[in-house]
Design an enzyme around this catalytic site. Structure first.
Site, short mmCIF file in Angstrom:
data_model
loop_
_atom_site.label_atom_id
_atom_site.label_comp_id
_atom_site.label_asym_id
_atom_site.label_seq_id
_atom_site.Cartn_x
_atom_site.Cartn_y
_atom_site.Cartn_z
N ALA A 1 0.83 -1.20 0.00
CA ALA A 1 0.00 0.00 0.00
C ALA A 1 0.87 1.25 0.00
O ALA A 1 0.70 2.15 -0.82
CB ALA A 1 -0.93 -0.01 1.20
N HIS B 1 -7.84 -17.04 10.12
CA HIS B 1 -7.66 -17.83 8.90
C HIS B 1 -7.77 -19.30 9.26
O HIS B 1 -7.17 -19.75 10.23
CB HIS B 1 -6.30 -17.53 8.27
CG HIS B 1 -6.20 -18.02 6.86
ND1 HIS B 1 -6.14 -19.36 6.54
CD2 HIS B 1 -6.15 -17.35 5.69
CE1 HIS B 1 -6.05 -19.48 5.23
NE2 HIS B 1 -6.06 -18.30 4.68
N ARG C 1 -7.08 -24.86 -0.51
CA ARG C 1 -8.47 -25.29 -0.60
C ARG C 1 -9.07 -24.88 -1.94
O ARG C 1 -9.81 -25.64 -2.55
CB ARG C 1 -9.28 -24.71 0.56
CG ARG C 1 -9.05 -25.48 1.86
CD ARG C 1 -9.67 -24.77 3.06
NE ARG C 1 -9.00 -23.50 3.30
CZ ARG C 1 -9.61 -22.35 3.49
NH1 ARG C 1 -10.92 -22.29 3.48
NH2 ARG C 1 -8.92 -21.24 3.70
N GLU D 1 -3.95 -2.46 4.85
CA GLU D 1 -4.57 -3.14 5.99
C GLU D 1 -4.75 -2.22 7.18
O GLU D 1 -5.66 -2.40 7.99
CB GLU D 1 -3.72 -4.36 6.38
CG GLU D 1 -4.42 -5.25 7.40
CD GLU D 1 -3.72 -6.58 7.64
OE1 GLU D 1 -2.89 -6.98 6.80
OE2 GLU D 1 -4.02 -7.22 8.66
N VAL E 1 -4.53 -7.97 -0.77
CA VAL E 1 -3.42 -7.43 -1.57
C VAL E 1 -3.99 -6.59 -2.70
O VAL E 1 -3.40 -5.59 -3.11
CB VAL E 1 -2.46 -8.50 -2.13
CG1 VAL E 1 -1.56 -9.01 -1.04
CG2 VAL E 1 -3.17 -9.62 -2.82
C1 FAD Z 1 0.45 -14.99 5.88
C2 FAD Z 1 -0.43 -14.04 5.15
C3 FAD Z 1 -0.91 -14.36 3.89
C4 FAD Z 1 -1.74 -13.51 3.20
N1 FAD Z 1 -2.20 -13.87 1.99
C5 FAD Z 1 -3.00 -13.02 1.31
C6 FAD Z 1 -3.48 -13.36 0.03
O1 FAD Z 1 -3.19 -14.42 -0.50
N2 FAD Z 1 -4.27 -12.48 -0.61
C7 FAD Z 1 -4.60 -11.29 -0.05
O2 FAD Z 1 -5.30 -10.54 -0.68
N3 FAD Z 1 -4.15 -10.94 1.16
C8 FAD Z 1 -3.36 -11.78 1.85
N4 FAD Z 1 -2.90 -11.42 3.09
C9 FAD Z 1 -3.16 -10.09 3.60
C10 FAD Z 1 -2.25 -9.07 2.95
O3 FAD Z 1 -1.01 -9.65 2.65
C11 FAD Z 1 -1.99 -7.87 3.82
O4 FAD Z 1 -3.16 -7.42 4.32
C12 FAD Z 1 -1.37 -6.75 3.02
O5 FAD Z 1 -0.26 -7.20 2.33
C13 FAD Z 1 -1.01 -5.60 3.88
O6 FAD Z 1 -0.25 -4.69 3.13
P1 FAD Z 1 0.09 -3.29 3.69
O7 FAD Z 1 0.84 -2.59 2.63
O8 FAD Z 1 -1.12 -2.66 4.19
O9 FAD Z 1 1.00 -3.55 4.95
P2 FAD Z 1 2.35 -4.35 5.14
O10 FAD Z 1 2.79 -5.03 3.93
O11 FAD Z 1 2.20 -5.14 6.37
O12 FAD Z 1 3.39 -3.21 5.39
C14 FAD Z 1 3.41 -2.46 6.55
C15 FAD Z 1 4.59 -1.54 6.49
O13 FAD Z 1 4.52 -0.60 7.53
C16 FAD Z 1 5.75 -0.44 8.13
N5 FAD Z 1 5.51 0.04 9.49
C17 FAD Z 1 4.69 -0.47 10.41
N6 FAD Z 1 4.71 0.27 11.50
C18 FAD Z 1 5.53 1.29 11.27
C19 FAD Z 1 5.96 2.42 12.03
N7 FAD Z 1 5.52 2.64 13.25
N8 FAD Z 1 6.84 3.25 11.47
C20 FAD Z 1 7.30 3.05 10.23
N9 FAD Z 1 6.91 2.02 9.48
C21 FAD Z 1 6.04 1.16 9.99
C22 FAD Z 1 6.37 -1.78 8.03
O14 FAD Z 1 7.75 -1.70 8.10
C23 FAD Z 1 5.92 -2.21 6.66
O15 FAD Z 1 6.79 -1.73 5.68
C24 FAD Z 1 -2.09 -12.28 3.79
C25 FAD Z 1 -1.60 -11.95 5.03
C26 FAD Z 1 -0.80 -12.82 5.74
C27 FAD Z 1 -0.38 -12.46 7.10
#
Ligand code: FAD
Ligand code: HEM
Ligand code: HEM
Ligand code: SF4
Ligand code: F3S
Ligand code: FES
Lengths: 248, 658, 260
Positions: B16, B257, B273, B394, B411
């Site tokens: 994101a 999950h 699945r 997220e 994602v």
């Molecule tokens: C095991 C697993 C499998 C998944 N599989 C799927 C899937 O198949 N399909 C799907 O759609 N979704 C899936 N999800 C969900 C999805 O991957 C996540 O919801 C999504 O990738 C979150 O992306 P994001 O960019 O919001 O956050 P993230 O990728 O978690 O990134 C968060 C970022 O914030 C930074 N950060 C956090 N706190 C701070 C702070 N205080 N200061 C500075 N930086 C900070 C971190 O360093 C990181 O870079 C899965 C999740 C998990 C856990």
């Protein structure tokens, strides 16, 4: 479920401690004892040591599932991912040290991120398109499914740095780009979306810091936790770059 | 005091944050990304199964379009989602997949002709169309009518973040790694950036920005058993919460999950699945059809997880040394399929369980997985109550997931929200370019306040141990605020969490240095995590209904009459031990899809008084535009005006050629 | 140098000064010279080991190289030319390969520490290649210098006398081990370096190559030791008449004596 032996071994972790930020600190080996639990990984063990014995111990884990590449360290002399190393597979004495080559942050923590970013910038490890504006409302360009799989295969690299730490050349020569970079170039070379030619790739890796610096030690190939076909890819790239370099 | 100035400060280098920063940068605004870890190590990396987008490429996805995706998502959300946002999302998702394809994501591709797949435990032959050859392939995922989930083997998030992070490098967007945002700088109305701590040196500095975006991912680590990475501690949620001005929405909506490997909690993808894997109990019996005859293993996650726990309660779980679990059987998919399409699954089973999933079943049990709730934003991604604060991914409650998000929608959300919110951030920066300058006194005040808080840990000589408190919180959350919730449990949890919060104010350190110090990090984070945990537990305790992933045993029905509303939690005072809850009603009168039965799970809910009228109105409009789905949609609920102009427009498909 | 003039999105590749083509050429040359030397050594070992068959056989081979059977007369100068060529290739190879040596003490220390810690086969083998290469640099040049300057002094007795009476055997013993290890490892490395004989399953092929490498090294070491033994034995028996030239019974008169 894996049938772990019921034993409760006393493990001895010999950890290289050094905090470069502290002016008076000297590298030393510190030993921690820990009772082994079934299914224990180094992630679990180190976390427990930090929580119960030594809150100052530095190390890096993120995914703890072998997919993010954060936790590379020297485990009994070899670079490997700590989070997916189960203690069962080791003798009672486990020696841990930070990955060499990379900048040391403290104890087992090294700055692989900075190194990788530098490498990416230098080698331009992204898809280079001649045409920048594509219309994403339209159906995507088709790609041969087998080719997509091949690219994915090389794209599986998690930038853990194990291949660099496991490479004698990289340890001797700071400017050597390492297998991780060569694999990336091979990956983009394979990708039809990348418009660069061998002439362009030669500019990136056609020297002794690049593919010609590799001495085929294959440490990289043998330690890569994702089992990337580094041997094949480097050989392939070498052939292409020699062909490019001896042309005309 | 070190001050870094930039146009856009993006907190979080996951999918994101990266995509948002690219959007803003391409519109000419400087962006800096902060991340706890190198961007590519963010937890987006872990997404295995895939990304939903209604491309309609595969035979089983034929007839798919935005409308079907929309309905699946809203039903999945148990009508908790903001339907306009869902519309924006489903219309942009295909564009996002195609953009990613151009950026180099090695999406798995369709092979024309026959292939054998496992559906419902049976071998079935599917014939892919010739026109589909080489287009992005799609697989089945829970809670969807069509095969819609685009994937790159089972390393989808990995492949996506590789491509997006590489584009960010191509665009020269700096990622300040190992930098943690400690607080948002704001005056109650507007956000001016963040106070940031360097995790290597311990230095505290200010990042001053026109727009600040919280893209910090999930908060799974407030639980003991979770599929989330160790950095998913909800610090971003806490940042917004601690402003007192911006709210967290729907924090009680926590997804579990179905298939975390047991006991480590590491995820094996829903793709297992989707591709035909089965859930089995201690007797080797496939039990899901007994509960969910229609969707079976592929009902939405909340439903499958609950059914599993229900089955375990009936004594049908397998007892192991570590506790009770069920089995996931993918042996029927065959060696070749597992080695090519489920490689990461094989790796995880091999390394963490010593199990070969080609031959043996995988021990699984539901684990905390996803935080539907987050920083409440409007459709443009901006906080309605704190200007200049944006959120995506997220960490946000943009609200396309409501009370349960579908597999593959997350994602997709990260990238889509990145695209959309990136544009809004750029618009905001354009608009505010000439606004009065940043109040530097305020900046200094915030930095000094955070520095003082840190010094408190090292100097005040507190006696509490941060990791002990953290452990107690995690156990409490898993035990009392889990899949099945009751009023009594929740009240107990809220009570104990409050006590922990009070105790956390007296944390002392065994190694009191302000530099790189993991213990110090745990100390200041656990205080924040407790606040986030409290929003979850307290929100759950107050919400006396069951909706999506929030399931109250003592209130098993969905109650639209009273609870068709979004929880908004704010933290008013530094010394508070509870969040302040408010509720934002969802307007049935404007819904394109009025509340009804989801098509799986319990068929038991109380209607909202406005639902029948809206239902009638909707049916009338549908009848009127029966042969033009676009006109019908526009008449039902116009949303295109909410999208940035560059992202508007229809999507081409094999069956909907331009 | 011509380059594609189109600017590729986001990059300034076209603006950079073009990279030198020399690294490519040198890498190729290093391998080619190594390959030539290694193949030459196999031939060489077979030629010198003809002494195991008989003195006559060795004599015949020697004379063949001197062109005796072509021209009816021996021209040891031919041998000098061959030796000079090999020497040139060797020098070129050594020059190219030495670029890979640890360049300073820090590099040396890093590598040795790395090798000792890793316990990794191919890394350790490379170290042996460096050590043996270093040794070869001195030993092989001495040997070649001798051959270059005294091309006529090759033959069943002359060689054997050199080995025993001339006390060359210690040098040959070390040289033999050095060159067989070095060449064997080198050939294996050539295969993995260029992806030769990789087949469908590179891991399996690599294992096979490694086995082949050890078998070849063992074979040539055994052959070399036997050969050296044979020269020692002949040289010892012939020590009283050291310097005498061997002439097969069926050759009359002695071609050397006939030479002007
Ligand atoms: C095991 C697993 C499998 C998944 N599989 C799927 C899937 O198949 N399909 C799907 O759609 N979704 C899936 N999800 C969900 C999805 O991957 C996540 O919801 C999504 O990738 C979150 O992306 P994001 O960019 O919001 O956050 P993230 O990728 O978690 O990134 C968060 C970022 O914030 C930074 N950060 C956090 N706190 C701070 C702070 N205080 N200061 C500075 N930086 C900070 C971190 O360093 C990181 O870079 C899965 C999740 C998990 C856990
Ligand atoms: C003069 C002495 C020599 C020196 C100093 C020397 C040194 C080296 C070194 C250091 C390497 C490793 C190069 C690398 O890893 O890239 C090497 C490779 C090699 N050497 Fe030698 N060597 C010598 C003589 C020989 C001889 C006599 C042979 C023949 C048997 C030989 C055959 C090879 C081969 C086949 C390779 C592999 C080539 C490659 O990797 O490109 N070398 N040599
Ligand atoms: C054209 C070049 C060469 C010629 C003509 C030549 C010739 C010979 C001859 C005649 C012998 C027998 C002993 C003697 O007469 O002293 C011999 C032995 C030997 N040579 Fe060479 N040689 C050449 C190049 C090399 C090279 C490049 C190497 C290795 C780097 C080498 C390694 C050896 C060894 C190890 C022996 C001992 C043989 C044994 O133990 O079996 N030679 N050589
Ligand atoms: S190539 Fe392998 S060892 Fe090297 S960084 Fe990538 S995954 Fe790690
Ligand atoms: S270990 Fe190093 S030398 Fe080459 S083959 Fe691998 S990069
Ligand atoms: S912690 Fe992610 S690979 Fe080990």
């Amino acid at each position: 479920m894996a049938s772990a032996p019921q034993s409760h071994r006393k493990l001895r972790f010999h950890i290289l401690r050094y905090n470069p930020a502290k002016a008076d600190d000297e590298p030393r080996i510190q030993t921690y004892e820990l009772e082994e639990a079934p299914g224990m990984t180094l992630f679990i063990a180190l976390t427990e040591i930090r929580e119960k014995q030594d809150p100052s111990l530095q190390f890096d884990f993120v995914c703890r599932a072998g997919i993010c590449g954060s936790c590379g360290m020297m485990i009994n002399g070899r670079p490997s991912l700590a989070c997916r190393s189960v203690t069962q597979s080791f003798p009672d004495d486990i020696w841990l040290a930070p990955l060499p080559v990379f900048e040391l942050i403290g104890d087992l923590s090294v700055n692989t991120g900075k190194w990788m970013r530098g490498m990416s910038e230098k080698l331009e490890t992204w898809v280079h398109m001649k045409q920048e504006e594509l219309d994403f409302k339209r159906i995507e360009a088709p790609m041969d499914p087998a080719l997509a799989e091949e690219i994915y295969e090389l794209d599986r690299c998690i930038e853990c740095g194990c291949c660099v730490a496991g490479c004698g050349t990289a340890r001797m020569r700071e400017d050597f780009v390492g297998a991780v970079a060569l694999n990336k170039i091979a990956r983009f070379r394979l990708d039809p979306r990348d418009d660069r030619t061998d002439e362009d790739f030669y500019e990136l890796v056609g020297d002794d810091n690049g593919v010609f610096g590799c001495m085929s030690l294959l440490g990289c190939h043998d330690v890569c936790p994702k089992q990337l076909p580094l041997q094949t890819q480097i050989a392939f790239l070498r052939r292409k770059m020699v062909a490019q370099g001896t042309k005309g | 005091m070190k001050i870094v100035h930039t146009d856009v400060l993006v907190i979080g280098g996951g999918l994101a944050g990266l995509r948002l920063a690219i959007g803003a940068k391409r519109r000419g605004h400087d962006a800096i990304i902060l991340s706890l870890v190198p961007a590519k190590r963010s937890h987006s990396k872990a997404a295995q199964g895939g990304m939903q987008a209604s491309l309609g490429n595969v035979a089983k996805g034929q007839g798919d379009n935005e409308d079907v995706h929309f309905e699946d998502t809203v039903r999945g959300s148990d009508w908790g989602a903001d339907q306009e946002v869902v519309r924006m999302f489903v219309n942009t998702a295909p564009k996002a997949v195609r953009e990613l394809a151009a950026w180099g994501v090695p999406w798995s591709r369709v092979r024309k002709g026959d292939r054998t797949v496992i559906i419902n435990g049976q071998k079935v032959t599917i014939t892919e169309r010739d026109e589909a050859q080489g287009l992005v392939a799609q697989r089945d995922f829970g809670g969807t009518k069509k095969w819609r989930t685009c994937y790159a083997a089972d390393g989808t998030g990995h492949a996506m973040i590789n491509a997006v992070a590489d584009q960010a490098i191509a665009d020269s967007i700096p990622v300040h790694e190992r930098m943690e945002a400690l607080a948002l700088i704001h005056d109650g109305n507007r956000c001016y950036g963040a106070v940031v701590r360097d995790l290597i040196t311990g230095e505290v500095s200010a990042y001053v920005a026109t727009a600040t975006a919280v893209c910090t991912g999930g908060a799974g680590r407030v639980y003991r058993t979770t599929t989330n990475a160790v950095i998913c501690e909800g610090i971003g949620h806490a940042l917004a919460l601690e402003t007192g001005a911006s709210a967290l929405g729907n924090m009680e909506a926590i997804q579990f999950h179905p298939t975390g490997i047991f006991p480590a909690g590491i995820l094996v993808t829903e793709g297992c699945r989707g591709d035909g894997g089965l859930l089995k109990d201690v007797d080797g019996h496939r039990f899901m059809p007994d509960y969910e005859p229609e969707k079976k293993e592929l009902a939405s996650r909340d439903v499958v997880s609950r059914r599993m726990e229900e089955h375990i309660k009936k004594g049908k779980g397998h007892q192991s040394r570590f506790g009770t679990h069920l089995w996931l059987d993918i042996t029927l998919l065959g060696e070749k399929h597992i080695h090519t399409n489920l490689r990461e699954v094989w790796d995880i089973c091999h390394y963490f369980l010593g199990v070969d999933p080609v031959k043996e079943m995988i021990p699984v049990r539901p684990a905390q997985h996803y935080t539907m709730g987050g920083v409440r934003t409007d459709a443009s991604g901006q906080s309605p109550t704190l200007k200049g604060l944006f959120s995506a991914g997220e960490a946000s409650c943009w609200d396309m997931h409501g009370f349960n998000r579908l597999g593959g929608n997350s994602v997709a959300e990260t990238v889509v929200a990145g695209m959309i919110v990136g544009e809004s951030v750029a618009d905001y920066c354009d608009a505010i370019a000439n606004a009065p300058t940043v109040p530097m006194g305020l900046v200094r005040e915030f930095v000094e306040r955070e520095q003082a808080k840190l010094a408190q840990f090292t100097k005040a000589g507190g006696k509490e141990d941060a990791s002990v408190i953290k452990g107690e919180m995690q156990d409490l959350m898993t035990a009392k605020v889990g899949i099945f919730r009751t009023g009594a449990d929740l009240e107990e949890a809220v009570d104990k969490l409050q006590k922990l919060l009070v105790r956390s104010r007296a944390i002392g350190l065994r190694s009191p240095t302000l530099g790189a110090n993991p213990e110090l990090v745990t100390a200041y984070r656990v205080q924040r995590m407790l606040k986030v945990a409290l929003t979850v537990a307290y929100g759950a305790a107050v919400r006396t209904e069951s909706r999506g992933a929030h399931f109250r045993e003592d209130h098993p029905r969905r109650n639209d009459a009273e609870w068709l509303k979004r929880t908004l939690a704010t933290w008013k005072g530094e010394s508070d031990t509870l969040p302040t809850l408010a509720y934002e009603p969802l307007d049935v009168g404007r819904m394109e899809l009025p509340p009804g039965w989801r098509g799986y799970g319990a068929k038991d809910y109380l209607d909202h008084p406005d639902t029948p009228a809206r239902q009638q109105a909707v049916e009338a409009i549908r009848a009127q535009h029966a042969n033009d789905r676009f006109a019908m949609q526009a008449a039902l609920m116009p949303y295109e005006h909410l999208l940035p102009p560059v992202l508007r427009g229809r999507n081409e498909r094999i069956d909907e050629k331009f | 140098m011509s380059s594609n003039q189109e600017t590729i999105a986001g990059v300034g590749l076209a603006d950079r000064p073009r990279k030198s083509r020399w690294p490519a050429r040198m890498d190729l040359a290093q391998s080619t010279t190594g390959l030539v030397l290694a193949l030459f050594m196999w031939g060489h070992m077979f030629f010198v080991s003809t002494i195991l068959i008989s003195k006559d056989a060795m004599w015949a081979v020697t004379k063949m190289f001197e062109g005796y059977f072509f021209f009816g007369k021996a021209f040891p100068g031919i041998v000098s030319v061959v030796v000079a060529t090999i020497l040139a290739i060797l020098v070129l190879h050594a020059f190219l390969a030495m670029r890979k040596f640890p360049a300073n003490y820090r590099q040396y220390r890093e590598f040795v520490a790395h090798k000792n810690l890793m316990h990794h086969g191919d890394t350790t083998l490379w170290w042996w290649q460096v050590l043996t290469g270093f040794a070869l640099f001195f030993l092989a040049t001495v040997h070649l210098y001798q051959m270059l300057m005294h091309p006529g002094a090759i033959g069943p007795y002359q060689s054997a006398d050199r080995v025993w009476t001339g006390s060359w055997w210690p040098l040959y013993l070390v040289l033999l081990f050095a060159v067989e290890l070095h060449g064997g490892i080198g050939l294996y490395r050539l295969c993995v370096k260029w992806g030769w004989l990789e087949g469908k399953d590179p891991a399996a092929s690599r294992a096979r190559l490694k086995t082949a490498k050890w078998v070849l090294t063992a074979f040539f070491l055994a052959l070399g030791l036997l050969t050296l033994g044979a020269y020692l034995k002949i040289g010892y028996e012939h020590r009283a008449r050291a310097g005498e030239v061997y002439t097969p019974a069926w050759v009359q008169p002695n071609p050397m004596e006939k030479a002007p």
